[in-house]
Design a protein around this motif. Structure first.
Motif, mmCIF file in Angstrom:
data_model
loop_
_atom_site.group_PDB
_atom_site.id
_atom_site.type_symbol
_atom_site.label_atom_id
_atom_site.label_comp_id
_atom_site.label_asym_id
_atom_site.label_seq_id
_atom_site.Cartn_x
_atom_site.Cartn_y
_atom_site.Cartn_z
ATOM 1 N N GLN A 163 0.861 -1.190 0.000
ATOM 2 C CA GLN A 163 0.000 0.000 0.000
ATOM 3 C C GLN A 163 0.897 1.240 0.000
ATOM 4 O O GLN A 163 1.785 1.367 0.855
ATOM 5 C CB GLN A 163 -0.912 0.013 1.234
ATOM 6 C CG GLN A 163 -1.884 -1.157 1.304
ATOM 7 C CD GLN A 163 -2.932 -1.096 0.198
ATOM 8 O OE1 GLN A 163 -3.285 -0.011 -0.273
ATOM 9 N NE2 GLN A 163 -3.427 -2.252 -0.213
ATOM 10 N N ILE A 164 0.673 2.128 -0.943
ATOM 11 C CA ILE A 164 1.479 3.340 -1.072
ATOM 12 C C ILE A 164 0.578 4.561 -0.933
ATOM 13 O O ILE A 164 -0.483 4.632 -1.562
ATOM 14 C CB ILE A 164 2.200 3.392 -2.431
ATOM 15 C CG1 ILE A 164 3.166 2.209 -2.563
ATOM 16 C CG2 ILE A 164 2.949 4.700 -2.613
ATOM 17 C CD1 ILE A 164 4.339 2.280 -1.625
ATOM 18 N N VAL A 165 1.019 5.510 -0.115
ATOM 19 C CA VAL A 165 0.319 6.791 0.033
ATOM 20 C C VAL A 165 1.263 7.893 -0.429
ATOM 21 O O VAL A 165 2.375 8.035 0.091
ATOM 22 C CB VAL A 165 -0.103 7.030 1.504
ATOM 23 C CG1 VAL A 165 -0.754 8.402 1.627
ATOM 24 C CG2 VAL A 165 -1.033 5.938 1.988
ATOM 25 N N TRP A 166 0.811 8.659 -1.424
ATOM 26 C CA TRP A 166 1.637 9.748 -1.954
ATOM 27 C C TRP A 166 1.236 11.059 -1.281
ATOM 28 O O TRP A 166 0.087 11.440 -1.291
ATOM 29 C CB TRP A 166 1.443 9.883 -3.470
ATOM 30 C CG TRP A 166 1.861 8.654 -4.240
ATOM 31 C CD1 TRP A 166 1.083 7.600 -4.579
ATOM 32 C CD2 TRP A 166 3.166 8.366 -4.727
ATOM 33 N NE1 TRP A 166 1.813 6.665 -5.261
ATOM 34 C CE2 TRP A 166 3.100 7.112 -5.378
ATOM 35 C CE3 TRP A 166 4.386 9.046 -4.700
ATOM 36 C CZ2 TRP A 166 4.197 6.516 -5.976
ATOM 37 C CZ3 TRP A 166 5.486 8.458 -5.307
ATOM 38 C CH2 TRP A 166 5.391 7.208 -5.930
ATOM 39 N N ASP A 167 2.216 11.740 -0.725
ATOM 40 C CA ASP A 167 1.971 13.032 -0.071
ATOM 41 C C ASP A 167 3.086 13.986 -0.499
ATOM 42 O O ASP A 167 4.131 14.084 0.150
ATOM 43 C CB ASP A 167 1.950 12.870 1.452
ATOM 44 C CG ASP A 167 1.597 14.184 2.160
ATOM 45 O OD1 ASP A 167 1.166 15.130 1.468
ATOM 46 O OD2 ASP A 167 1.776 14.246 3.382
ATOM 47 N N VAL A 168 2.884 14.665 -1.633
ATOM 48 C CA VAL A 168 3.909 15.518 -2.223
ATOM 49 C C VAL A 168 3.384 16.948 -2.284
ATOM 50 O O VAL A 168 2.320 17.194 -2.851
ATOM 51 C CB VAL A 168 4.289 15.035 -3.637
ATOM 52 C CG1 VAL A 168 5.431 15.885 -4.191
ATOM 53 C CG2 VAL A 168 4.678 13.561 -3.601
ATOM 54 N N ALA A 169 4.113 17.876 -1.710
ATOM 55 C CA ALA A 169 3.710 19.278 -1.743
ATOM 56 C C ALA A 169 3.781 19.814 -3.171
ATOM 57 O O ALA A 169 4.802 19.638 -3.849
ATOM 58 C CB ALA A 169 4.611 20.104 -0.832
ATOM 59 N N PRO A 170 2.724 20.458 -3.674
ATOM 60 C CA PRO A 170 2.717 20.949 -5.067
ATOM 61 C C PRO A 170 3.854 21.912 -5.383
ATOM 62 O O PRO A 170 4.352 21.940 -6.515
ATOM 63 C CB PRO A 170 1.352 21.640 -5.185
ATOM 64 C CG PRO A 170 0.503 20.986 -4.139
ATOM 65 C CD PRO A 170 1.429 20.692 -2.996
ATOM 66 N N ASP A 171 4.276 22.708 -4.392
ATOM 67 C CA ASP A 171 5.307 23.699 -4.677
ATOM 68 C C ASP A 171 6.711 23.086 -4.775
ATOM 69 O O ASP A 171 7.686 23.802 -5.018
ATOM 70 C CB ASP A 171 5.297 24.797 -3.607
ATOM 71 C CG ASP A 171 5.504 24.240 -2.205
ATOM 72 O OD1 ASP A 171 5.414 23.007 -2.036
ATOM 73 O OD2 ASP A 171 5.746 25.035 -1.277
ATOM 74 N N THR A 172 6.814 21.772 -4.596
ATOM 75 C CA THR A 172 8.122 21.121 -4.733
ATOM 76 C C THR A 172 8.273 20.370 -6.052
ATOM 77 O O THR A 172 9.346 19.841 -6.337
ATOM 78 C CB THR A 172 8.338 20.120 -3.585
ATOM 79 O OG1 THR A 172 7.363 19.066 -3.684
ATOM 80 C CG2 THR A 172 8.209 20.802 -2.234
ATOM 81 N N LEU A 173 7.234 20.333 -6.857
ATOM 82 C CA LEU A 173 7.258 19.503 -8.053
ATOM 83 C C LEU A 173 8.264 19.991 -9.105
ATOM 84 O O LEU A 173 8.721 19.214 -9.936
ATOM 85 C CB LEU A 173 5.855 19.446 -8.677
ATOM 86 C CG LEU A 173 4.804 18.708 -7.845
ATOM 87 C CD1 LEU A 173 3.443 18.780 -8.529
ATOM 88 C CD2 LEU A 173 5.213 17.256 -7.634
ATOM 89 N N ASP A 174 8.583 21.290 -9.078
ATOM 90 C CA ASP A 174 9.538 21.820 -10.055
ATOM 91 C C ASP A 174 10.969 21.838 -9.522
ATOM 92 O O ASP A 174 11.892 22.276 -10.218
ATOM 93 C CB ASP A 174 9.138 23.244 -10.454
ATOM 94 C CG ASP A 174 7.828 23.259 -11.242
ATOM 95 O OD1 ASP A 174 7.589 22.294 -11.990
ATOM 96 O OD2 ASP A 174 7.054 24.224 -11.090
ATOM 97 N N ALA A 175 11.175 21.354 -8.311
ATOM 98 C CA ALA A 175 12.519 21.335 -7.730
ATOM 99 C C ALA A 175 13.397 20.335 -8.487
ATOM 100 O O ALA A 175 12.931 19.284 -8.927
ATOM 101 C CB ALA A 175 12.451 20.972 -6.257
ATOM 102 N N ALA A 176 14.678 20.670 -8.637
ATOM 103 C CA ALA A 176 15.619 19.793 -9.326
ATOM 104 C C ALA A 176 16.203 18.781 -8.344
ATOM 105 O O ALA A 176 16.671 19.154 -7.266
ATOM 106 C CB ALA A 176 16.742 20.607 -9.960
ATOM 107 N N VAL A 177 16.159 17.517 -8.733
ATOM 108 C CA VAL A 177 16.697 16.445 -7.885
ATOM 109 C C VAL A 177 17.594 15.554 -8.747
ATOM 110 O O VAL A 177 17.415 15.463 -9.960
ATOM 111 C CB VAL A 177 15.570 15.598 -7.258
ATOM 112 C CG1 VAL A 177 14.720 16.444 -6.327
ATOM 113 C CG2 VAL A 177 14.699 14.971 -8.334
#
Length: 215
Positions: A190-204
């Motif tokens: 079971q996977i729960v995704w909790d990602v802040a929208p303002d981090t989606l453009d961050a470079a990793v």
């Protein structure tokens, strides 16, 4: 006759001035070496021309005076120096091109090795084993896993040429990976995704989170 004399003196001039460059730190040594070699070239050239004129019994009235012969010899020496340095830099350019090609080949090999590490071979083999088991019992699910695995491999190839990617793209890769794992483990995963929208453009870093999620 002078041309043949200059031709005979060309190999010694090239040999003596092979290291007489004009780069920073070697300019003074280069100038001094060329001055000594040039003076020797002119002296030997003029002397041999006089000897040749006497040996062939040429009418001395047809032999050019000393100053023009010195000037011509200096001009010939300058031409030899230019040709020698041009040949040197051409060889240096070819050597650097070969070295650059070797570095590109090594870089490509390194990229392939990194890609092989990023694909996590044991994950790939486990997935293929699962597909092999499902081919007979659940062909639709096996087909679905093959499709998702193809997308995962294609995205891995796209990632191979980048050092960093947006977090959004990294998460898309992780979602495809999780979808395949969920087919394998069913309700046990079971996977729960909790990602802040303002981090989606961050470079990793590329595929940084894949081994973290897998572990």
């Amino acid at each position: 006759g002078a041309a043949w004399i200059w031709a005979a003196l060309t190999p010694p001039v090239f040999w003596l001035t092979r290291n007489a460059g004009f780069s920073a730190g070697h300019r003074r040594r280069g100038v001094l070496l060329h001055a000594v070699t040039g003076a020797g070239f002119v002296l030997l050239s003029v002397t041999l021309q006089s000897v040749l004129a006497g040996a062939t019994r040429i009418d001395t009235s047809g032999v050019s005076p000393l100053l023009p012969r010195v000037e011509n010899s200096l001009l010939a020496y300058a031409a030899l120096v230019v040709m020698g340095r041009a040949a040197h830099y051409f060889t240096l350019l070819k050597t650097r091109q070969i070295h650059a090609s070797e570095l590109e080949a090594r870089l490509a090999k390194t990229h392939l090795q990194l890609l092989r590490m990023q694909l996590q071979p044991h994950f790939l083999f486990n997935t293929l084993n699962t597909v092999a088991e499902l081919v007979h019992s659940d062909p639709d699910t096996a087909d679905q896993m093959i499709t998702r695995l193809g997308r995962l491999l294609r995205l891995s190839l796209d990632h191979a040429g980048h050092q960093v990617v947006p977090l959004r793209q990294e998460i898309d890769f992780l979602r495809m990976y999780v979808e395949i794992e969920q087919v394998r483990f069913q309700d046990r995963l079971q996977i729960v995704w909790d990602v802040a929208p303002d981090t989606l453009d961050a470079a990793v870093p590329t595929l940084l989170w894949h081994p973290v999620l897998e572990n």
